[in-house]
Write an enzyme that holds these catalytic residues in place. Structure first.
Site, PDB file in Angstrom:
ATOM      1  N   GLY A  57       0.839  -1.200   0.000  1.00 51.02           N
ATOM      2  CA  GLY A  57       0.000   0.000   0.000  1.00 51.02           C
ATOM      3  C   GLY A  57       0.871   1.245   0.000  1.00 51.02           C
ATOM      4  N   GLY A  58       1.893   1.239  -0.850  1.00 48.85           N
ATOM      5  CA  GLY A  58       2.859   2.358  -0.864  1.00 48.85           C
ATOM      6  C   GLY A  58       2.533   3.443  -1.862  1.00 48.85           C
TER       7      GLY A  58
ATOM      8  N   GLY B 178       1.695   4.881   3.602  1.00 53.45           N
ATOM      9  CA  GLY B 178       2.653   4.029   2.893  1.00 53.45           C
ATOM     10  C   GLY B 178       3.536   4.844   1.966  1.00 53.45           C
TER      11      GLY B 178
ATOM     12  N   TYR C  22     -13.602  -3.347  11.750  1.00 50.17           N
ATOM     13  CA  TYR C  22     -12.302  -2.675  11.548  1.00 50.17           C
ATOM     14  C   TYR C  22     -11.472  -2.801  12.822  1.00 50.17           C
ATOM     15  CZ  TYR C  22      -8.894   0.996  10.468  1.00 50.17           C
ATOM     16  OH  TYR C  22      -7.718   1.693  10.238  1.00 50.17           O
TER      17      TYR C  22
END
Ligand SMILES: NC(=O)c1ccc[n+]([C@@H]2O[C@H](COP(=O)([O-])OP(=O)(O)OC[C@H]3O[C@@H](n4cnc5c(N)ncnc54)[C@H](OP(=O)(O)O)[C@@H]3O)[C@@H](O)[C@H]2O)c1
Length: 252
Positions: free
Chosen positions: A13-14, A19, A151
């Site tokens: 997730g960069g 990220g 979550y």
């Protein structure tokens, strides 16, 4: 002096938010970085911004086969990985208890818990001795608000996995830690349940510093944990929230 010279990092997730900011900081500190995401266009844009020391590999973290393939690709390029930031995720779908759907459970837990676990599992054989693994949880792992059960539960489950990993990987001197931010100003918080400016204006008034965190502030903490400056820190759960989670607002 650069803190990560010669290190190779993988940031899932960069291509956005925390990220991306962390990939940027890792590179500034001398690392080579693989970033991942599902959307090829966002990935290409992020790699272009990050420059020559970044590589983008498209992989869906909620798909175990794709995580396995990602690890194989990283191995064929670099051989070993020194830093693994398990960050992909962040799906918040507000559903009250009694109305939680299987679809929400599978989507949210699928990336935040199952995805984070199997990303780590697939990279364990590739980690160099003394590597640093950082799991992105949330203050929601231990502080709760209505509608956010899955979550919260998925992040709490990740914390438990992370601490087990810290114990079990200690013989290879691999450090495993969890970072728990409160609301941080990223594109992710303007989607889904939070796609409402009024909510943000209100929530900011409840924050001790009357603002959210910035991705760069979270990135600095993660970079510290990734570096040898944190050589005796493992199994830790580090909150980064300006004191929001210890502040219980009472009305008099
Ligand atoms: N921002 C906050 O307030 C906050 C607070 C506490 C914890 N966190 C945690 O911090 C992490 C990052 O959040 P963020 O706010 O920076 O999010 P963001 O801005 O929405 O960025 C999310 C990143 O993850 C990628 N991603 C999402 N699902 C993925 C999947 N299944 N496989 C691979 N990549 C995926 C996205 O790219 P694609 O969409 O192209 O896949 C993007 O690069 C999350 O784990 C979140 O739960 C955030």
């Amino acid at each position: 002096m650069e803190k990560l010279t010669g290190k190779v990092a993988v940031v899932t997730g960069g291509s956005s938010g925390i990220g991306f900011a962390t990939a940027h900081e890792f590179i500034k500190q001398g690392a080579k970085v693989v970033i991942t995401g599902r959307n090829q266009e966002s990935l290409d844009k992020a790699v272009k911004e990050l420059g020559n020391n970044a590589i983008g590999i498209r992989a869906d973290a909620s798909n175990v086969k794709e995580s396995e393939k990602l690890a194989e690709q990283a191995k064929s390029i670099f051989g070993k990985i020194d830093i693994l930031l398990v960050n992909a995720g962040g799906v918040e779908v507000f559903e009250p208890i009694g109305q939680i759907t299987e679809e929400t459970f599978d989507t949210v837990a699928g990336v935040n818990f199952k995805g984070a676990v199997f990303t780590t599992e697939k990279f364990v054989p590739l980690l160099s001795d003394g590597a640093s693994v950082i799991h992105l949880a949330s203050v929601s792992a231990f502080s709760f608000n209505a509608g956010n059960a899955i979550y919260s539960a998925s992040k709490a489950a990740l914390v438990a996995y992370s601490k087990n990993a810290a114990i079990e990987l200690a013989d290879r001197k691999i450090r495993v830690n969890v970072v728990e931010p409160a609301l941080t100003e990223t594109p992710g918080i303007h989607k889904g349940a939070f796609a409402n400016d009024e909510i943000h204006t209100h929530v900011k008034t409840l924050m001790p510093f009357k603002r959210y965190g910035q991705p760069e502030e979270i990135a600095k903490l993660i970079t510290f944990l990734a570096s040898d400056d944190a050589s005796f820190i493992s199994g830790a759960e580090i909150t980064i929230d300006s004191g929001a989670s210890i502040n219980v607002p009472l009305k008099f």
